[in-house]
Design a protein around this motif. Structure first.
Motif, PDB file in Angstrom:
ATOM      1  N   ALA A  53       0.837  -1.207   0.000  1.00 38.97           N
ATOM      2  CA  ALA A  53       0.000   0.000   0.000  1.00 38.97           C
ATOM      3  C   ALA A  53       0.871   1.256   0.000  1.00 38.97           C
ATOM      4  N   TRP A  54       1.985   1.227   0.718  1.00 31.14           N
ATOM      5  CA  TRP A  54       2.886   2.387   0.761  1.00 31.14           C
ATOM      6  C   TRP A  54       3.479   2.650  -0.627  1.00 31.14           C
ATOM      7  N   LEU A  55       3.889   1.590  -1.327  1.00 26.50           N
ATOM      8  CA  LEU A  55       4.451   1.750  -2.672  1.00 26.50           C
ATOM      9  C   LEU A  55       3.395   2.252  -3.662  1.00 26.50           C
ATOM     10  N   PHE A  56       2.160   1.742  -3.547  1.00 25.52           N
ATOM     11  CA  PHE A  56       1.095   2.205  -4.423  1.00 25.52           C
ATOM     12  C   PHE A  56       0.747   3.668  -4.122  1.00 25.52           C
ATOM     13  N   ALA A  57       0.838   4.062  -2.872  1.00 24.38           N
ATOM     14  CA  ALA A  57       0.605   5.467  -2.514  1.00 24.38           C
ATOM     15  C   ALA A  57       1.662   6.356  -3.152  1.00 24.38           C
ATOM     16  N   ILE A  58       2.897   5.905  -3.124  1.00 20.73           N
ATOM     17  CA  ILE A  58       3.969   6.672  -3.767  1.00 20.73           C
ATOM     18  C   ILE A  58       3.706   6.760  -5.263  1.00 20.73           C
ATOM     19  N   MET A  59       3.329   5.628  -5.883  1.00 23.48           N
ATOM     20  CA  MET A  59       3.059   5.647  -7.320  1.00 23.48           C
ATOM     21  C   MET A  59       1.909   6.601  -7.641  1.00 23.48           C
ATOM     22  N   HIS A  60       0.885   6.580  -6.825  1.00 18.88           N
ATOM     23  CA  HIS A  60      -0.237   7.498  -7.028  1.00 18.88           C
ATOM     24  C   HIS A  60       0.247   8.948  -6.993  1.00 18.88           C
ATOM     25  N   ASN A  61       1.051   9.285  -6.004  1.00 24.07           N
ATOM     26  CA  ASN A  61       1.544  10.663  -5.884  1.00 24.07           C
ATOM     27  C   ASN A  61       2.420  11.052  -7.069  1.00 24.07           C
ATOM     28  N   VAL A  62       3.281  10.150  -7.499  1.00 26.90           N
ATOM     29  CA  VAL A  62       4.128  10.429  -8.666  1.00 26.90           C
ATOM     30  C   VAL A  62       3.245  10.632  -9.901  1.00 26.90           C
ATOM     31  N   PHE A  63       2.248   9.776 -10.087  1.00 24.41           N
ATOM     32  CA  PHE A  63       1.344   9.870 -11.234  1.00 24.41           C
ATOM     33  C   PHE A  63       0.591  11.198 -11.223  1.00 24.41           C
ATOM     34  N   GLN A 109     -11.051   7.729 -11.333  1.00 25.80           N
ATOM     35  CA  GLN A 109     -11.910   6.549 -11.352  1.00 25.80           C
ATOM     36  C   GLN A 109     -11.121   5.324 -11.811  1.00 25.80           C
ATOM     37  N   ARG A 110     -10.285   5.525 -12.839  1.00 31.10           N
ATOM     38  CA  ARG A 110      -9.483   4.420 -13.363  1.00 31.10           C
ATOM     39  C   ARG A 110      -8.535   3.891 -12.282  1.00 31.10           C
ATOM     40  N   GLU A 111      -7.909   4.791 -11.521  1.00 36.53           N
ATOM     41  CA  GLU A 111      -7.003   4.373 -10.441  1.00 36.53           C
ATOM     42  C   GLU A 111      -7.713   3.468  -9.446  1.00 36.53           C
ATOM     43  N   VAL A 112      -8.854   3.918  -8.961  1.00 36.28           N
ATOM     44  CA  VAL A 112      -9.591   3.160  -7.950  1.00 36.28           C
ATOM     45  C   VAL A 112     -10.063   1.832  -8.527  1.00 36.28           C
ATOM     46  N   GLU A 119      -5.702  -5.192  -8.853  1.00 35.71           N
ATOM     47  CA  GLU A 119      -4.740  -5.454  -7.776  1.00 35.71           C
ATOM     48  C   GLU A 119      -5.377  -6.093  -6.550  1.00 35.71           C
ATOM     49  N   ASP A 120      -6.691  -6.256  -6.559  1.00 31.20           N
ATOM     50  CA  ASP A 120      -7.412  -6.939  -5.489  1.00 31.20           C
ATOM     51  C   ASP A 120      -7.163  -6.302  -4.118  1.00 31.20           C
ATOM     52  N   MET A 121      -7.103  -4.977  -4.095  1.00 29.30           N
ATOM     53  CA  MET A 121      -6.907  -4.264  -2.830  1.00 29.30           C
ATOM     54  C   MET A 121      -8.265  -3.993  -2.191  1.00 29.30           C
ATOM     55  N   THR A 122      -8.285  -3.951  -0.873  1.00 34.08           N
ATOM     56  CA  THR A 122      -9.517  -3.625  -0.165  1.00 34.08           C
ATOM     57  C   THR A 122      -9.778  -2.128  -0.268  1.00 34.08           C
ATOM     58  N   VAL A 126      -7.002   0.878  -0.520  1.00 36.23           N
ATOM     59  CA  VAL A 126      -7.038   1.900  -1.576  1.00 36.23           C
ATOM     60  C   VAL A 126      -7.137   3.287  -0.937  1.00 36.23           C
ATOM     61  N   SER A 127      -7.957   3.400   0.086  1.00 35.56           N
ATOM     62  CA  SER A 127      -8.111   4.668   0.802  1.00 35.56           C
ATOM     63  C   SER A 127      -6.768   5.155   1.333  1.00 35.56           C
ATOM     64  N   ARG A 128      -6.036   4.250   1.970  1.00 36.18           N
ATOM     65  CA  ARG A 128      -4.719   4.615   2.516  1.00 36.18           C
ATOM     66  C   ARG A 128      -3.724   4.927   1.400  1.00 36.18           C
ATOM     67  N   ALA A 129      -3.733   4.103   0.357  1.00 39.30           N
ATOM     68  CA  ALA A 129      -2.775   4.278  -0.731  1.00 39.30           C
ATOM     69  C   ALA A 129      -2.973   5.602  -1.460  1.00 39.30           C
ATOM     70  N   LEU A 130      -4.228   5.988  -1.656  1.00 36.36           N
ATOM     71  CA  LEU A 130      -4.515   7.211  -2.412  1.00 36.36           C
ATOM     72  C   LEU A 130      -4.716   8.428  -1.513  1.00 36.36           C
ATOM     73  N   GLY A 131      -4.804   8.191  -0.215  1.00 39.85           N
ATOM     74  CA  GLY A 131      -4.989   9.302   0.718  1.00 39.85           C
ATOM     75  C   GLY A 131      -6.351   9.964   0.596  1.00 39.85           C
ATOM     76  N   ILE A 132      -7.371   9.138   0.359  1.00 39.94           N
ATOM     77  CA  ILE A 132      -8.736   9.643   0.231  1.00 39.94           C
ATOM     78  C   ILE A 132      -9.642   8.845   1.164  1.00 39.94           C
TER      79      ILE A 132
END
Length: 165
Positions: A53-63, A109-112, A119-122, A126-132
């Motif tokens: 989740a931490w790595l996906f959060a970083i990827m989200h921020n970079v994106f 929407q595509r990210e979520v 990615e079969d995330m809960t 997803v909330s934690r990874a995207l900060g929403i």
């Protein structure tokens, strides 16, 4: 966090990046930028927390930062077989329709949708990874699924309300 722990997540990061940006080269760049930031910010990772989740959060921020830098909606062309590899025995026409449908979605929407479905995330992950908030995850997922469903059935998309900032 060891390099081996990070390396174990690279295939999922690459798959998500390819589905998110559509181009293999741009996806590789996104993964590389993500890994570079993760290594530079490794002191911020809390041992015992979910590294994925931490790595996906970083990827989200970079994106998101890359989108803001371009200040235009991304032009995404998804690789033909990247989704088919994760959908059991589908017709290639269906894959193309799915790819086109994904292109109609707003990046948020595509990210979520990709994090939950591919990615079969809960919702909580997803909330934690995207900060929403989880409610936002659920709303974006619901709207994204509906828009994708309409696109898959050849319905013309309804115009979305524009967010005024």
């Amino acid at each position: 966090m060891s390099p081996e722990q990070i390396a174990s997540h690279i295939p999922r990061l690459r798959r998500y990046a390819r589905a998110l940006v559509g181009d293999a080269h741009a996806a590789d760049d996104l993964v590389q930028d993500t890994l570079e930031r993760a290594i530079n910010k490794r002191h911020l990772w809390r041992p015992g927390s979910d590294l994925r989740a931490w790595l996906f959060a970083i990827m989200h921020n970079v994106f998101v930062n890359q989108l803001k830098a371009r200040k235009v909606a991304p032009q995404v062309e998804l690789d033909d077989m990247q989704i088919a590899a994760h959908v059991p025995t589908v017709d290639s026409v269906d894959v193309i329709d799915l790819q086109r449908g994904l292109l109609t979605l707003a990046p948020e929407q595509r990210e979520v949708l990709l994090l939950v479905a591919l990615e079969d995330m809960t919702y909580a992950d997803v909330s934690r990874a995207l900060g929403i908030p989880i409610g936002t995850v659920m709303s974006r997922l619901s709207r994204g699924r509906e828009k994708l469903r309409r696109a898959m059935h050849g319905e013309t998309p309804r115009p979305e309300l524009k967010v005024v900032q």
